[in-house]
Design an enzyme around this catalytic site. Sequence first.
Site, short mmCIF file in Angstrom:
data_model
loop_
_atom_site.label_atom_id
_atom_site.label_comp_id
_atom_site.label_asym_id
_atom_site.label_seq_id
_atom_site.Cartn_x
_atom_site.Cartn_y
_atom_site.Cartn_z
N SER A 405 32.36 32.64 -51.16
CA SER A 405 31.86 33.68 -52.32
C SER A 405 31.08 33.37 -53.19
CB SER A 405 32.92 34.08 -53.35
OG SER A 405 32.69 36.31 -53.52
N PRO A 406 30.27 34.41 -53.51
CA PRO A 406 28.65 33.45 -54.71
C PRO A 406 29.61 33.32 -55.73
CG PRO A 406 28.54 35.38 -53.90
CD PRO A 406 29.68 35.76 -53.78
N GLN A 483 22.07 35.57 -52.35
CA GLN A 483 22.61 36.88 -53.62
C GLN A 483 21.08 36.48 -54.33
OE1 GLN A 483 25.20 36.64 -56.58
NE2 GLN A 483 26.25 38.41 -55.99
N TYR A 564 24.66 42.35 -65.04
CA TYR A 564 23.15 41.61 -64.23
C TYR A 564 22.62 42.62 -64.35
CZ TYR A 564 25.87 37.57 -64.64
OH TYR A 564 26.37 36.85 -64.66
N ARG A 612 26.57 43.38 -53.40
CA ARG A 612 27.41 43.87 -54.53
C ARG A 612 27.89 44.76 -56.05
NH1 ARG A 612 31.24 38.44 -56.53
NH2 ARG A 612 31.58 38.44 -54.86
N GLY A 709 36.49 32.55 -53.22
CA GLY A 709 35.73 31.80 -54.23
C GLY A 709 36.50 30.41 -54.71
N ARG A 710 37.44 30.73 -56.22
CA ARG A 710 37.48 29.38 -56.97
C ARG A 710 39.06 29.07 -55.63
NH1 ARG A 710 40.00 33.08 -60.97
NH2 ARG A 710 40.07 35.01 -59.69
C1 LIG Z 1 32.09 29.55 -61.31
C2 LIG Z 1 31.91 30.47 -60.57
C3 LIG Z 1 31.11 31.70 -60.56
C4 LIG Z 1 30.48 32.28 -60.43
N1 LIG Z 1 28.75 32.64 -59.71
C5 LIG Z 1 29.26 33.70 -59.66
C6 LIG Z 1 27.73 34.61 -59.01
O1 LIG Z 1 26.31 33.58 -58.75
N2 LIG Z 1 27.50 35.74 -58.59
C7 LIG Z 1 28.44 36.06 -58.34
O2 LIG Z 1 28.17 37.46 -58.09
N3 LIG Z 1 30.62 36.50 -58.34
C8 LIG Z 1 30.03 35.07 -59.50
N4 LIG Z 1 31.69 34.41 -59.25
C9 LIG Z 1 32.27 35.16 -59.03
C10 LIG Z 1 32.95 34.84 -57.46
O3 LIG Z 1 31.78 35.03 -56.83
C11 LIG Z 1 34.07 35.89 -57.23
O4 LIG Z 1 33.93 37.47 -56.99
C12 LIG Z 1 35.06 35.54 -58.40
O5 LIG Z 1 35.58 33.99 -58.81
C13 LIG Z 1 36.12 36.41 -57.82
O6 LIG Z 1 37.40 35.65 -56.26
P1 LIG Z 1 37.68 34.39 -56.52
O7 LIG Z 1 39.33 35.15 -56.97
O8 LIG Z 1 38.50 34.38 -55.07
O9 LIG Z 1 37.37 33.73 -56.86
C14 LIG Z 1 31.54 33.09 -59.83
C15 LIG Z 1 33.08 32.77 -60.24
C16 LIG Z 1 32.98 31.51 -60.32
C17 LIG Z 1 34.70 30.86 -60.62
#
Ligand SMILES: Cc1cc2nc3c(=O)[nH]c(=O)nc-3n(C[C@H](O)[C@H](O)[C@H](O)COP(=O)(O)O)c2cc1C
Length: 781
Positions: A405-406, A483, A564, A612, A709-710
């Site tokens: 994930s981004p 993205q 955003y 997204r 993501g995380r």
């Molecule tokens: C450090 C960090 C930076 C993130 N930056 C973005 C981003 O640049 N663009 C975006 O769409 N989501 C961003 N997210 C959200 C993640 O893409 C994801 O949707 C969110 O962390 C939930 O997924 P997870 O539970 O698997 O972490 C970010 C999340 C984290 C933890």
Amino acid sequence: MRIAIAGGGPGGLYLAALMKQLDPHHEITVWERNAPDDTFGFGVVFSDETVGGIENADTFIHDEMARRFARWTDIDVDVDGHSFTVGGQGFAAMSRKDLLHLLQQRAADLGVSVHYRTEAPDADQLRTSYDLVVAADGINSKIRTKYADTFAPTLDHRANKYIWLGTDLVFEAFQFFVKQTEWGTMQIHGYPYSDKGSTFIVEMHEDVWRRAGFDALDIDHAIKKIKDTFATELAGHEIQTNNSKWLNFTTVRNQRWYDGNVVLLGDAAHSAHFSIGSGTKLAMEDALALAACLHEQPSLAEALQAYQTERKPVVESTQRAAQASLEWFENIGMYAGQEPAQFCFNLLTRSRRITFENLKERDADFARRIESAFAEAAGAREAVPAMFQPVTIGPLRLKNRIIVSPMDMYSATDGLPDDFHLVHLGSKALGGAGLVMTEMVCVSPEGRITPGCTGLWNDEQRDAYRRVTDFVHSRTTGKIGVQLGHSGRKGSTRLMWEGMDQPLTENNWEVIGPSPLPYGQSCHLPREADRADLDKVVTDFVAAARRAVSAGFDLVEVHAAHGYLLSSFLSPVANKRTDEYGGPLPNRLRFPLEVFDAVRAAVPGRIPVTVRISATDWVPDGNTEHDAVEIARAFVEHGAAAIDVSSGQVTEEEQPAYGRSYQTPFADRIRQLVAAPAGAKVIAVGAISSYDDVNSILLAGRADLCALGRTHLYDPQWTLHAAADQNYRGEAAAWPVQFQAGSRKPPTSRTDKIPPRLALLRNETDQPVHVRWTPHRRPPS
Ligand SMILES: Cc1cc2nc3c(=O)[nH]c(=O)nc-3n(C[C@H](O)[C@H](O)[C@H](O)COP(=O)(O)O)c2cc1C
Ligand SMILES: Cc1cc2nc3c(=O)[nH]c(=O)nc-3n(C[C@H](O)[C@H](O)[C@H](O)COP(=O)(O)OP(=O)(O)OC[C@H]3O[C@@H](n4cnc5c(N)ncnc54)[C@H](O)[C@@H]3O)c2cc1C
């Protein structure tokens, strides 16, 4: 203790019986407004754990219940004549009337005084004359209402109509019938409760109920209509009523469960949708816990606090599962087109408590059937774990269904990605995901969130990203997407670890938004974007998209989520414009669609463009999951190859309901109603972290791909490790040759625990006759 109990249902009576057994000196009075025989419903279901808890506490009640139990292990699902049986789960049920008789008798034998046909006295009066007042007065609890200021209840009235009936047809299992009728989908929840009958709950959406004319029918005619509609399923058997009427389910929650010496128990404290069959179980478990706490704790106050601390989280967890289940049944109509085996799996996994791995353990044949059906639908020859079935997003083929994930790393200078980004994204691609997404790459310097964000507003940045895509393409079999985004009113803020969304301490730049409204307290007040600003944003997106193409990205995602710029145009809480870009949703969609169209036109057809979105703003006046469907529909109509379904972060006021894979129901909705029929893909994201959850989501058809993501920050090689854990060794998770030596799960360390080494044999008279040494085996080298 002198204990007053309002309500002689299962919760109140069981508590009375337990307390009397703990100390016969307790003086316990129960008031029950109905006659002993006068109750609604037919059967109640228990799980193995509850039965075990009851067995330990009161063997008499347990044994009497066990004698009456109808037990079974299967769940039968009948979808428009297609039948599935899934085994391996233990259930026990009995008649509600029998349970109440048993508890009434037990309470009487133990010396509890029960006043039937008598309203409980006023609670103010009870609390002064008794040590403890128990509100076991059911879902419409008067006592809870009286002290609502302290208990802070919420009552969530749901949309479906249901009626609790019985039948003399004895089902062999938990029985779901799902039927497409001329008025819409209707479902039956059935289960046996004795050798004479079964519970037969009829449920449907209120719209279906009205279309079928139930609103105009009295109960006898309604029963006749139900009998006619389900004539095949009833196979000539009768329908029985018992105070049966059409109801809408209400989920009851309370912030506090006690107020001084008044305590809530059972349905008065909480309710959980009957589709997970646990109301009586929960009420009896409450009684067990309350009796134990009263027995163990030195004071009443400590006992009631301990009771709340013990029970509330357990109940909330059950309620989360029940909520997912009830919402699933409310939306059942949207799965009408699903292939029957997939529908059945979807139904079984609806509350997320049962997963694919659970089912595999319970019923390996059924699990294989589901995996094969998925493979067939995906046009694949082999039934491999769903996450390893290849997938296409528009013209782009991915080796598997896992996306990194981004994630913004806030680590660039002047928007320039450097070695950190190469190593970060490169290692994620080496880790096996089918698609690695960059962080939000900003289309202009003023469109950055923080000074650490990367961008694509100059050629130097393009070349730096080219280094990353070259690495991914030359050294891995994964793909990489970019993205593109503009920060809008959330720009000019600090690095994540220095204060997310907070204005910079110095060198701030001017931020724009749809309206001059800040994201939250102490956030920037944006300037309302004018025509020139909007034109510049479109131009910047187009230029960045062109650079993305020449930087070698395989996919472009437009970031219209998380508050955003584009997201804030979509949201009614951020967008209060009065021109053609504000007001109703079609107007709020206008600018994001202009940007999307321009990007789509700037990118060659071989590269998919995705979006997204935030599927809900998590505030009452914000976008909801229903708006999300329309937003997704608009982007799909404009050529979005996939919708990446996130949520929130649009306003600081949000109240998100976090939990395991909590955003997946939004993805599911969009997939069923918009994307799948149009051939677009849906990406689920948010607290999805186990391969089992990924496979379950995919197999149930809730999404086409999952973004993690995380989890990828924790384990960059997550996909490869998931493959090793599932013994999958195919192309979709091929280890890079350099890493192949490590492709098997490392053995765990030896323990110091001494294994049993003596076998003591005994003769017929039970005397030890021989002592044999088990030879100590050498560990494999
Ligand atoms: C450090 C960090 C930076 C993130 N930056 C973005 C981003 O640049 N663009 C975006 O769409 N989501 C961003 N997210 C959200 C993640 O893409 C994801 O949707 C969110 O962390 C939930 O997924 P997870 O539970 O698997 O972490 C970010 C999340 C984290 C933890
Ligand atoms: C359609 C349907 C199906 C269900 N299926 C199941 C199932 O399969 N399995 C399961 O476990 N649960 C099921 N339940 C839920 C279950 O019935 C309840 O969760 C359970 O009965 C809760 O027990 P309780 O003692 O807290 O409340 P109740 O059983 O509601 O008992 C409360 C009692 O208090 C009495 N009362 C109320 N106010 C007063 C007053 N002022 N004075 C005196 N008496 C009063 C009422 O008459 C009632 O007898 C179902 C519920 C419904 C509606």
